[in-house]
Scaffold this motif. Structure first.
Motif, PDB file in Angstrom:
ATOM      1  N   ASP A  62     -15.346  13.187  -8.575  1.00  0.00           N
ATOM      2  CA  ASP A  62     -15.025  12.301  -7.484  1.00  0.00           C
ATOM      3  C   ASP A  62     -16.064  11.823  -6.366  1.00  0.00           C
ATOM      4  OD1 ASP A  62     -12.096  12.389  -8.298  1.00  0.00           O
ATOM      5  OD2 ASP A  62     -12.191  14.542  -7.325  1.00  0.00           O
ATOM      6  N   TRP A  63     -17.227  12.612  -6.334  1.00  0.00           N
ATOM      7  CA  TRP A  63     -18.009  12.310  -5.445  1.00  0.00           C
ATOM      8  C   TRP A  63     -19.305  11.481  -5.953  1.00  0.00           C
ATOM      9  CZ3 TRP A  63     -15.802  12.452  -0.694  1.00  0.00           C
ATOM     10  CH2 TRP A  63     -14.661  13.255  -0.613  1.00  0.00           C
ATOM     11  N   GLY A  64     -19.547  11.124  -7.233  1.00  0.00           N
ATOM     12  CA  GLY A  64     -20.791  10.835  -7.618  1.00  0.00           C
ATOM     13  C   GLY A  64     -21.860  12.026  -7.464  1.00  0.00           C
ATOM     14  N   LYS A  65     -22.989  11.539  -7.449  1.00  0.00           N
ATOM     15  CA  LYS A  65     -24.104  12.567  -7.452  1.00  0.00           C
ATOM     16  C   LYS A  65     -23.955  13.360  -6.013  1.00  0.00           C
ATOM     17  CE  LYS A  65     -27.417  10.444 -10.611  1.00  0.00           C
ATOM     18  NZ  LYS A  65     -28.643   9.741 -10.923  1.00  0.00           N
ATOM     19  N   VAL A  66     -24.247  14.603  -6.346  1.00  0.00           N
ATOM     20  CA  VAL A  66     -24.078  15.327  -5.085  1.00  0.00           C
ATOM     21  C   VAL A  66     -25.417  16.400  -4.943  1.00  0.00           C
ATOM     22  CG1 VAL A  66     -22.999  17.283  -3.852  1.00  0.00           C
ATOM     23  CG2 VAL A  66     -21.662  15.547  -5.232  1.00  0.00           C
ATOM     24  N   LEU A  67     -25.859  16.273  -3.473  1.00  0.00           N
ATOM     25  CA  LEU A  67     -27.184  17.068  -3.530  1.00  0.00           C
ATOM     26  C   LEU A  67     -26.598  18.345  -2.691  1.00  0.00           C
ATOM     27  CD1 LEU A  67     -30.262  17.568  -3.664  1.00  0.00           C
ATOM     28  CD2 LEU A  67     -30.214  16.417  -1.173  1.00  0.00           C
ATOM     29  N   VAL A  68     -26.965  19.661  -3.170  1.00  0.00           N
ATOM     30  CA  VAL A  68     -26.511  20.912  -2.687  1.00  0.00           C
ATOM     31  C   VAL A  68     -28.052  21.874  -2.481  1.00  0.00           C
ATOM     32  CG1 VAL A  68     -25.347  22.939  -2.995  1.00  0.00           C
ATOM     33  CG2 VAL A  68     -24.741  20.845  -4.117  1.00  0.00           C
ATOM     34  N   LEU A  69     -28.277  22.163  -1.056  1.00  0.00           N
ATOM     35  CA  LEU A  69     -29.446  22.971  -0.907  1.00  0.00           C
ATOM     36  C   LEU A  69     -28.817  24.306  -0.448  1.00  0.00           C
ATOM     37  CD1 LEU A  69     -31.524  20.507   1.149  1.00  0.00           C
ATOM     38  CD2 LEU A  69     -31.630  21.009  -1.313  1.00  0.00           C
ATOM     39  N   ASP A  70     -29.425  25.327  -0.953  1.00  0.00           N
ATOM     40  CA  ASP A  70     -28.882  26.786  -0.831  1.00  0.00           C
ATOM     41  C   ASP A  70     -27.419  26.888  -0.647  1.00  0.00           C
ATOM     42  OD1 ASP A  70     -31.280  27.560  -0.893  1.00  0.00           O
ATOM     43  OD2 ASP A  70     -31.669  27.489   1.601  1.00  0.00           O
ATOM     44  N   GLY A  71     -26.662  26.107  -1.565  1.00  0.00           N
ATOM     45  CA  GLY A  71     -25.196  26.452  -1.905  1.00  0.00           C
ATOM     46  C   GLY A  71     -24.446  25.505  -1.034  1.00  0.00           C
ATOM     47  N   ALA A  72     -25.086  24.796  -0.068  1.00  0.00           N
ATOM     48  CA  ALA A  72     -24.440  24.014   0.926  1.00  0.00           C
ATOM     49  C   ALA A  72     -24.277  22.358   0.635  1.00  0.00           C
ATOM     50  CB  ALA A  72     -24.832  23.938   2.330  1.00  0.00           C
ATOM     51  N   VAL A  73     -23.352  21.641   0.526  1.00  0.00           N
ATOM     52  CA  VAL A  73     -23.532  20.273   0.124  1.00  0.00           C
ATOM     53  C   VAL A  73     -24.316  19.459   1.424  1.00  0.00           C
ATOM     54  CG1 VAL A  73     -22.034  18.173  -0.068  1.00  0.00           C
ATOM     55  CG2 VAL A  73     -21.294  20.403  -1.058  1.00  0.00           C
ATOM     56  N   GLN A  74     -25.257  18.639   0.861  1.00  0.00           N
ATOM     57  CA  GLN A  74     -25.806  18.074   1.742  1.00  0.00           C
ATOM     58  C   GLN A  74     -25.566  16.266   1.625  1.00  0.00           C
ATOM     59  OE1 GLN A  74     -28.353  19.619   4.039  1.00  0.00           O
ATOM     60  NE2 GLN A  74     -27.526  21.270   2.918  1.00  0.00           N
ATOM     61  N   THR A  75     -25.539  16.080   0.535  1.00  0.00           N
ATOM     62  CA  THR A  75     -25.367  14.543   0.437  1.00  0.00           C
ATOM     63  C   THR A  75     -24.527  14.306  -0.796  1.00  0.00           C
ATOM     64  OG1 THR A  75     -27.506  13.943   1.266  1.00  0.00           O
ATOM     65  CG2 THR A  75     -26.508  12.166   0.081  1.00  0.00           C
ATOM     66  N   THR A  76     -23.640  12.998  -0.552  1.00  0.00           N
ATOM     67  CA  THR A  76     -22.673  12.905  -1.771  1.00  0.00           C
ATOM     68  C   THR A  76     -22.949  11.222  -1.853  1.00  0.00           C
ATOM     69  OG1 THR A  76     -20.670  12.302  -1.191  1.00  0.00           O
ATOM     70  CG2 THR A  76     -21.182  14.618  -1.221  1.00  0.00           C
TER      71      THR A  76
END
Length: 287
Positions: free
Chosen positions: A44-58
């Motif tokens: 649903d969100w395309g590519k997703v960047l996660v840092l230390d378990g927290a969503v940063q960017t979708t």
């Protein structure tokens, strides 16, 4: 079927038994010198960047965060902004939005080189401004970078992660005082200031610390679906210029000029500019 869930956690976060889940098509894991990085391809969100378990960017909702951390402050200036400092912001989205105001120079200080390199490769629509000749990219500690600066920047934007790990120092009064000194006489500072609903204590702490330093402090709200509770905030600290003091006619003119030159924005507009500063009663009600 693979699912990823971000469980809301950390100091001052009231929603500790809640999370956001998304269906994942594929994933890549990397441990950098500073944090754990997860790159997800989601349904649903395309590519997703996660840092230390927290969503940063979708890919799907990044425009909300990046437009709103940048444009309210930039449209507050009655003059051309010349030099902007971005601390953090490794995905490049904040730099992309700042460049739409045609500054002469944007300095970006990011502590984690590997985050930037991955975002250049995996998120080209977000990071495309990082290759602009006006952008000077420095890898290092943003806290240390501003210590020896004086009256150098029109605007400082702190695009950092939660107050955990390397970002903790970016939430402290001493850092805000160094930023105040690094700004020109009519300079503006803006930082992401967490969720007033999910992380109310942290949000209020940011506002209180900024009020010790800046004569004008304006928190404002934005709604980001993939951030804790959906309700998110930024806070402006300003030496002279009040974002609520901008005349609607002047803001409208500047806004029209920008979209004619750069193309339409997806979230920010003059009505959103003023409305974002309306804060619900519960946010600052002491428990």
């Amino acid at each position: 079927m693979l699912w990823f869930t971000e469980y809301y956690k950390g100091e001052g976060m009231e929603l500790q038994g809640t999370g956001l889940s998304m269906k994942v098509k594929s994933s890549k894991y990397l441990k950098t010198p500073y944090q754990e990085l997860l790159l997800l391809e989601t349904e649903d969100w395309g590519k997703v960047l996660v840092l230390d378990g927290a969503v940063q960017t979708t890919e799907r909702d990044e425009f909300i965060y990046h437009e709103m951390i940048s444009h309210p402050a930039l449209f507050t200036f009655p003059r051309q902004v010349e030099k902007v400092l971005v601390i953090g912001g490794g995905d490049g989205g904040t730099v992309r939005e700042v460049l739409k105001h045609q500054p002469k120079e944007v300095v970006m200080v990011e502590i984690d080189r590997e985050v930037v390199e991955i975002c250049k490769k995996e998120f080209p629509s977000i990071s495309n401004g990082l290759g602009d000749e006006r952008v000077k990219l420095t890898f290092g500690d943003g806290r240390e970078f501003v210590k020896d600066k004086e009256a150098e920047f029109d605007l400082i934007i702190v695009d950092c992660s939660d107050p955990i790990g390397p970002s903790v120092v970016l939430y402290q009064e001493d850092f805000y005082r160094d930023c105040f000194k690094a700004l020109k006489e009519d300079g503006i500072f803006v930082t992401q200031s967490e969720s007033p609903f999910a992380q109310n204590r942290v949000h209020r702490q940011v506002v209180r610390e900024l009020e010790k330093v800046f004569p004008i402090v304006r928190p404002y709200l934005v709604f980001i679906p993939t951030y804790p509770s959906g309700m998110w905030s930024f806070t402006i600290g300003s030496k002279k210029l009040d974002p609520l003091g901008v005349a609607p006619s002047a803001l409208g003119k500047l806004y029209r000029e920008l979209i004619e030159r750069e193309g339409a924005l997806k979230y920010y507009n003059p009505e959103v500019h003023y409305g974002a500063f309306a804060i619900p009663n519960f946010v600052y009600r002491e428990e």
